[in-house]
Design an enzyme around this catalytic site. Structure first.
Site, PDB file in Angstrom:
ATOM      1  N   ASN A 147       0.846  -1.190   0.000  1.00 56.43           N
ATOM      2  CA  ASN A 147       0.000   0.000   0.000  1.00 56.43           C
ATOM      3  C   ASN A 147       0.882   1.241   0.000  1.00 56.43           C
ATOM      4  OD1 ASN A 147      -2.871  -1.215   0.779  1.00 56.43           O
ATOM      5  ND2 ASN A 147      -1.314  -2.230   2.033  1.00 56.43           N
ATOM      6  N   LYS A 301      -1.886  -2.766  -8.727  1.00 58.96           N
ATOM      7  CA  LYS A 301      -1.744  -4.221  -8.813  1.00 58.96           C
ATOM      8  C   LYS A 301      -0.949  -4.625 -10.060  1.00 58.96           C
ATOM      9  CE  LYS A 301      -4.304  -4.848  -5.162  1.00 58.96           C
ATOM     10  NZ  LYS A 301      -4.504  -3.434  -4.817  1.00 58.96           N
ATOM     11  N   LYS A 360      -7.753  -9.675  -9.241  1.00 58.26           N
ATOM     12  CA  LYS A 360      -7.620  -8.363  -8.604  1.00 58.26           C
ATOM     13  C   LYS A 360      -7.756  -7.235  -9.618  1.00 58.26           C
ATOM     14  CE  LYS A 360      -4.734  -9.549  -4.650  1.00 58.26           C
ATOM     15  NZ  LYS A 360      -3.565  -9.104  -3.851  1.00 58.26           N
ATOM     16  N   GLU A 364      -8.056  -0.040  -4.466  1.00 58.26           N
ATOM     17  CA  GLU A 364      -7.588  -0.163  -3.096  1.00 58.26           C
ATOM     18  C   GLU A 364      -8.778  -0.047  -2.148  1.00 58.26           C
ATOM     19  OE1 GLU A 364      -4.525  -0.953  -2.547  1.00 58.26           O
ATOM     20  OE2 GLU A 364      -3.944  -0.706  -4.633  1.00 58.26           O
ATOM     21  N   GLY A 365      -8.531  -0.393  -0.875  1.00 56.43           N
ATOM     22  CA  GLY A 365      -9.529  -0.127   0.145  1.00 56.43           C
ATOM     23  C   GLY A 365     -10.301  -1.335   0.624  1.00 56.43           C
ATOM     24  N   ARG A 446      -4.137  -7.876  11.323  1.00 53.81           N
ATOM     25  CA  ARG A 446      -5.594  -7.859  11.208  1.00 53.81           C
ATOM     26  C   ARG A 446      -6.084  -9.282  11.037  1.00 53.81           C
ATOM     27  NH1 ARG A 446      -5.878  -4.024   6.199  1.00 53.81           N
ATOM     28  NH2 ARG A 446      -3.927  -5.142   5.875  1.00 53.81           N
TER      29      ARG A 446
END
Length: 470
Positions: A147, A301, A360, A364-365, A446
């Site tokens: 990122n 990507k 993909k 983003e996000g 995460r």
């Protein structure tokens, strides 16, 4: 849970209920907060940001591998964004079919044509990984993405170690509590912003945070602002900090030294031609942008896929085979969907075994990736069209699930099979051709239930976590 939290703790229902209350209270005390969905623009009502009850076991060797390679990823991103020919070649097929990426690329071209205004480049990155379980049961570190835009949760992840240590001590697990490491990405991110501000060279200039009005993890940003304030707390020697709540927002007439984009990575952030003009205006300015337009493109990507091709890393690390090996060891399989024989082979491979891959788009996000039977639906529709080049295909990483409890507001307390994603924060600051700072400044874990394929914390799927080194 091998080398983690023992079953006598995990399966003790009364203890788990008690520890959940202890954990939530600790989260509130330590400021692990977010605004609530019902009133996303108000700070009057907040709740704890979702997190795991226990830290998740992570092999120490793989954790240290992720930290060690981060400065090389910082260097790689910085060199990619300076390589005009590489970006042009890598993104040529994508910008032909993806309007959002194409518009970003046109800004990049315009800035190059006019000549770059700023000499200071600021990068705040986060490289994300999962631990792929090999057929022999041995895990390996594999990168999901890097990122370069809005690498979030540096603030909240600075606060969670104290909560998990407190929970483990309350459970009588003192030894495990000592295997949860201190972590303060917010301080490192702020230090990089401050360094860029200093290099700008004006005490009157401001640092501008560009955020959405409904940014529910606004507290995460405020931790970084607070770290900036602490650095310059001596009277008369601190940057003003301002927040613009829209992409077209201003800094109230102040001189801007640094623009930190927390907003602007999704097509819906650009609601009019005026917002695109604002992005171009900021790119033309003397301020250090985080990210600038070329660094934004370096995080796509498609660039990730091209970097995985044989011989490409050597372009950016000439005469450094050890560095190339370190970086390449973290790559998962990445495949082009460009028109031609190679892209045709990728399509056939994906249609034959869709569960082995992730499709993909250039977004983003969280919540954008495509899995399973949906891969077939998408590719069947575009396999004979250049529209397929808007995507890349990647091997699906398969981590071993671990049991944990996910604490969310108003959610039932139950044990879940969970998968985790490790992020590593890196910062760099370059002035002209001189690298002033290049550091790994912290980590983020995460975790989500294994029933979910995709999605982050802000999307309501993943929760905050900590590595328990084993």
């Amino acid at each position: 849970m091998a080398q983690g939290i023992p079953d006598e703790v995990m399966m003790n229902a009364a203890l788990i209920r008690e520890l959940a209350d202890v954990a939530k209270d600790a989260a509130l005390v330590h400021g692990i907060l977010m605004r609530i969905q019902e009133t996303p623009n108000s700070s009057e009502l907040v709740t704890y940001a979702p997190f795991t009850l226990f830290p998740t076991p992570v092999p120490r060797s793989l954790f240290l591998q992720a930290l060690a390679v981060q400065t090389h990823y910082n260097t790689l991103v910085d060199r990619v964004c300076q390589d005009v020919d590489f970006l042009q070649d890598a993104l040529a097929s994508t910008i032909a079919v993806d309007d959002f990426t194409a518009r970003l690329f046109r800004i990049h071209q315009q800035v190059l044509k006019e000549g770059r205004s700023q000499s200071v480049t600021l990068g705040l990155n986060r490289s994300d990984y999962m631990l792929d379980q090999g057929e022999d049961g041995t895990p390996s570190l594999k990168q999901i993405e890097i990122n370069t835009f809005a690498a979030s949760f540096g603030g909240l992840s600075s606060r969670t170690p104290d909560v998990h240590r407190h929970v483990l001590k309350a459970a009588g697990r003192l030894e495990e509590s000592q295997r949860v490491l201190d972590n303060n990405p917010a301080a490192g991110l702020a230090r990089a912003i401050a360094t860029a501000w200093e290099l700008y060279g004006s005490d009157r200039a401001v640092v501008m945070f560009l955020v959405e009005e409904t940014q529910r993890n606004i507290f995460d940003q405020r931790y970084i602002e607070y770290e900036l304030w602490k650095r310059y707390e001596s009277p008369g020697n601190h940057p003003h900090i301002t927040t613009s709540c829209a992409l077209i927002g201003s800094s109230d007439g102040k001189e801007v030294a640094v623009v930190y984009f927390r907003n602007g990575y999704m097509p819906q952030n650009y609601t009019s031609e005026q917002t695109w003009e604002a992005r171009l205006m900021m790119e033309r300015s003397l301020a250090a942008k985080c990210p600038d337009i070329s660094t934004h493109l370096a995080g796509t990507k498609k660039v990730q896929q091209v970097l995985a091709r044989p011989g490409v890393l050597e372009r950016f690390f000439p005469g450094q085979p050890e560095v190339v090996e370190q970086v390449r060891a973290t790559f998962a399989g990445l495949y082009t969907l460009d028109m031609g024989a190679e892209g045709d082979k990728t399509v056939e491979m994906a249609l034959a075994s869709p569960d082995r891959f992730v499709l993909k788009p250039q977004r983003e996000g969280g919540g954008n990736n495509i899995y399973g039977s949906e891969i077939c639906q998408v590719l069947e529709g575009v396999k004979h069209s250049s529209e397929r080049t808007a995507y890349i295909l990647m091997d699906k990483i398969r981590p071993a699930p671990v049991q944990n409890y996910l604490l969310r507001r108003d959610a039932p307390l139950r044990i879940s099979n969970c998968l985790s994603e490790l992020g590593v924060f890196g910062v760099y600051v370059r002035k002209g051709e001189s690298m002033v700072m290049n550091e790994c400044v912290g980590h983020l874990l995460r975790t989500k239930s294994s029933e979910h394929e995709d999605g982050g914390v802000a999307a309501g799927v993943a929760v905050l976590d900590n590595p328990l080194l084993v």
